[in-house]
Design a protein around this motif. Structure first.
Motif, PDB file in Angstrom:
ATOM      1  N   TRP A 141      24.231  15.525 -47.000  1.00 48.58           N
ATOM      2  CA  TRP A 141      23.573  16.820 -46.845  1.00 48.58           C
ATOM      3  C   TRP A 141      22.855  16.885 -45.502  1.00 48.58           C
ATOM      4  O   TRP A 141      22.248  15.909 -45.072  1.00 48.58           O
ATOM      5  N   LEU A 142      22.901  18.035 -44.862  1.00 49.09           N
ATOM      6  CA  LEU A 142      22.045  18.352 -43.727  1.00 49.09           C
ATOM      7  C   LEU A 142      21.243  19.589 -44.097  1.00 49.09           C
ATOM      8  O   LEU A 142      21.777  20.525 -44.715  1.00 49.09           O
ATOM      9  N   PHE A 143      19.979  19.588 -43.729  1.00 48.87           N
ATOM     10  CA  PHE A 143      19.070  20.679 -44.058  1.00 48.87           C
ATOM     11  C   PHE A 143      18.573  21.315 -42.769  1.00 48.87           C
ATOM     12  O   PHE A 143      18.212  20.624 -41.829  1.00 48.87           O
ATOM     13  N   HIS A 144      18.550  22.632 -42.758  1.00 38.79           N
ATOM     14  CA  HIS A 144      18.091  23.404 -41.610  1.00 38.79           C
ATOM     15  C   HIS A 144      16.922  24.255 -42.103  1.00 38.79           C
ATOM     16  O   HIS A 144      17.105  25.103 -42.978  1.00 38.79           O
ATOM     17  N   VAL A 145      15.734  24.034 -41.547  1.00 35.40           N
ATOM     18  CA  VAL A 145      14.521  24.677 -42.025  1.00 35.40           C
ATOM     19  C   VAL A 145      14.071  25.730 -41.014  1.00 35.40           C
ATOM     20  O   VAL A 145      13.962  25.450 -39.822  1.00 35.40           O
ATOM     21  N   ARG A 160      25.560  33.221 -40.580  1.00 27.98           N
ATOM     22  CA  ARG A 160      26.327  31.987 -40.422  1.00 27.98           C
ATOM     23  C   ARG A 160      25.414  30.864 -39.949  1.00 27.98           C
ATOM     24  O   ARG A 160      24.338  31.106 -39.409  1.00 27.98           O
ATOM     25  N   LEU A 161      25.905  29.647 -40.097  1.00 26.11           N
ATOM     26  CA  LEU A 161      25.149  28.478 -39.689  1.00 26.11           C
ATOM     27  C   LEU A 161      24.806  28.529 -38.204  1.00 26.11           C
ATOM     28  O   LEU A 161      23.714  28.114 -37.809  1.00 26.11           O
ATOM     29  N   THR A 162      25.692  29.053 -37.392  1.00 23.36           N
ATOM     30  CA  THR A 162      25.407  29.136 -35.957  1.00 23.36           C
ATOM     31  C   THR A 162      24.151  29.962 -35.690  1.00 23.36           C
ATOM     32  O   THR A 162      23.361  29.635 -34.804  1.00 23.36           O
ATOM     33  N   THR A 163      23.941  31.017 -36.465  1.00 28.28           N
ATOM     34  CA  THR A 163      22.731  31.833 -36.320  1.00 28.28           C
ATOM     35  C   THR A 163      21.509  31.059 -36.783  1.00 28.28           C
ATOM     36  O   THR A 163      20.453  31.100 -36.143  1.00 28.28           O
ATOM     37  N   VAL A 164      21.633  30.350 -37.900  1.00 28.93           N
ATOM     38  CA  VAL A 164      20.521  29.536 -38.408  1.00 28.93           C
ATOM     39  C   VAL A 164      20.075  28.545 -37.328  1.00 28.93           C
ATOM     40  O   VAL A 164      18.877  28.389 -37.062  1.00 28.93           O
ATOM     41  N   ILE A 165      21.027  27.894 -36.686  1.00 28.54           N
ATOM     42  CA  ILE A 165      20.709  26.923 -35.635  1.00 28.54           C
ATOM     43  C   ILE A 165      20.065  27.628 -34.444  1.00 28.54           C
ATOM     44  O   ILE A 165      19.078  27.142 -33.884  1.00 28.54           O
ATOM     45  N   ARG A 166      20.591  28.785 -34.075  1.00 29.34           N
ATOM     46  CA  ARG A 166      20.016  29.549 -32.968  1.00 29.34           C
ATOM     47  C   ARG A 166      18.565  29.952 -33.254  1.00 29.34           C
ATOM     48  O   ARG A 166      17.731  30.034 -32.358  1.00 29.34           O
ATOM     49  N   LEU A 167      18.233  30.148 -34.534  1.00 27.37           N
ATOM     50  CA  LEU A 167      16.877  30.514 -34.937  1.00 27.37           C
ATOM     51  C   LEU A 167      15.933  29.301 -34.995  1.00 27.37           C
ATOM     52  O   LEU A 167      14.759  29.448 -35.320  1.00 27.37           O
ATOM     53  N   GLY A 168      16.463  28.128 -34.703  1.00 24.76           N
ATOM     54  CA  GLY A 168      15.631  26.925 -34.683  1.00 24.76           C
ATOM     55  C   GLY A 168      15.858  25.969 -35.826  1.00 24.76           C
ATOM     56  O   GLY A 168      15.157  24.961 -35.932  1.00 24.76           O
ATOM     57  N   GLY A 169      16.807  26.261 -36.677  1.00 20.31           N
ATOM     58  CA  GLY A 169      17.105  25.400 -37.816  1.00 20.31           C
ATOM     59  C   GLY A 169      17.949  24.198 -37.429  1.00 20.31           C
ATOM     60  O   GLY A 169      19.147  24.183 -37.663  1.00 20.31           O
ATOM     61  N   VAL A 170      17.308  23.204 -36.819  1.00 19.66           N
ATOM     62  CA  VAL A 170      18.036  22.004 -36.417  1.00 19.66           C
ATOM     63  C   VAL A 170      18.409  21.182 -37.646  1.00 19.66           C
ATOM     64  O   VAL A 170      17.676  21.180 -38.638  1.00 19.66           O
ATOM     65  N   PRO A 171      19.535  20.485 -37.628  1.00 21.97           N
ATOM     66  CA  PRO A 171      19.940  19.696 -38.799  1.00 21.97           C
ATOM     67  C   PRO A 171      19.066  18.455 -38.968  1.00 21.97           C
ATOM     68  O   PRO A 171      18.816  17.722 -38.009  1.00 21.97           O
ATOM     69  N   GLU A 175      15.276  12.835 -45.867  1.00 24.62           N
ATOM     70  CA  GLU A 175      14.055  12.055 -45.681  1.00 24.62           C
ATOM     71  C   GLU A 175      13.029  12.758 -44.775  1.00 24.62           C
ATOM     72  O   GLU A 175      11.847  12.479 -44.861  1.00 24.62           O
ATOM     73  N   ARG A 176      13.467  13.656 -43.931  1.00 27.15           N
ATOM     74  CA  ARG A 176      12.571  14.388 -43.023  1.00 27.15           C
ATOM     75  C   ARG A 176      12.280  15.807 -43.502  1.00 27.15           C
ATOM     76  O   ARG A 176      11.557  16.558 -42.839  1.00 27.15           O
ATOM     77  N   LEU A 177      12.822  16.177 -44.648  1.00 27.68           N
ATOM     78  CA  LEU A 177      12.750  17.558 -45.122  1.00 27.68           C
ATOM     79  C   LEU A 177      11.321  18.019 -45.416  1.00 27.68           C
ATOM     80  O   LEU A 177      10.928  19.112 -45.013  1.00 27.68           O
ATOM     81  N   ALA A 178      10.538  17.212 -46.091  1.00 27.46           N
ATOM     82  CA  ALA A 178       9.174  17.626 -46.442  1.00 27.46           C
ATOM     83  C   ALA A 178       8.353  17.924 -45.194  1.00 27.46           C
ATOM     84  O   ALA A 178       7.647  18.953 -45.149  1.00 27.46           O
ATOM     85  N   ASP A 179       8.455  17.082 -44.180  1.00 26.16           N
ATOM     86  CA  ASP A 179       7.697  17.312 -42.956  1.00 26.16           C
ATOM     87  C   ASP A 179       8.161  18.591 -42.254  1.00 26.16           C
ATOM     88  O   ASP A 179       7.341  19.348 -41.721  1.00 26.16           O
ATOM     89  N   ALA A 180       9.466  18.844 -42.245  1.00 30.15           N
ATOM     90  CA  ALA A 180       9.992  20.043 -41.603  1.00 30.15           C
ATOM     91  C   ALA A 180       9.532  21.306 -42.343  1.00 30.15           C
ATOM     92  O   ALA A 180       9.218  22.312 -41.710  1.00 30.15           O
TER      93      ALA A 180
END
Length: 189
Positions: A141-145, A160-171, A175-180
């Motif tokens: 799994w990869l999570f984009h917050v 689309r995922l490309t828009t999510v990434i453009r909005l700052g949702g880095v993969p 283990e890092r999800l709670a902090d993000a």
């Protein structure tokens, strides 16, 4: 408002002699199916932030973190349980988007203006269509917050995922999800 039933363990018996666990295996054991994959992603987010309580279907948000942060989880994957031709299109729907959209609030049992969660988590299962699918491997799994205000400002009902990434949702990995989520919630406030 109706009261919630007692949480089941899986050992309970139906009157026909099968267990609740048998039903769960029948209905939810294939995490490659979209419904089960979505519920699993919500569960993973809830565990990451230490949320208590059970899933409330159709509530205005999917997860309530202990600090009060509301989290909406959107899910997609590169692999599907059915045969598909062509590359996967990773997209997410059910976003606040259009004006006039409403949401149901489980606490008040009423509909109101579309709720914009404090944080949106876009969860992507990365197994490709030609790889063996292991729904228990959380490393797939990869999570984009993304802060909820950022998602709402797009006015989109899907993206689309490309828009999510453009909005700052880095993969990121689980283990890092709670902090993000904490960081995104802080920037939303």
């Amino acid at each position: 408002m109706t009261s919630r039933p007692t949480r089941l363990t899986g050992d309970e018996l139906f009157s026909v002699g099968t267990t609740v666990r048998d039903f769960w295996a029948y209905a939810l054991s294939d995490f490659q199916q979209n419904t089960a994959r979505g519920a699993l992603a919500e569960y993973l987010v809830a565990r990451a932030v230490g949320a208590a309580g059970d899933r409330v279907e159709w509530d205005a948000y999917d997860v309530l973190a202990p600090d009060g942060t509301t989290i909406e989880v959107k899910t997609s994957g590169h692999s599907q349980a059915w045969a598909r031709s062509g590359p996967a299109v990773i997209a997410f729907s059910g976003l606040p988007g259009r004006a006039g959209k409403t949401s149901w609030d489980a606490t008040t049992n009423t509909y109101g203006p579309a709720h914009v969660a404090d944080v949106y988590v876009f969860a992507v299962h990365t197994t490709s269509q030609d790889e063996p699918y292991d729904g228990l491997d959380i490393g797939r799994w990869l999570f984009h917050v993304v802060p909820g205000a950022v998602v709402a400002a797009t006015g989109q009902g899907s993206m689309r995922l490309t828009t999510v990434i453009r909005l700052g949702g880095v993969p990121i990995l689980w283990e890092r999800l709670a902090d993000a989520i904490t960081a995104a919630a802080a920037s939303s406030r």
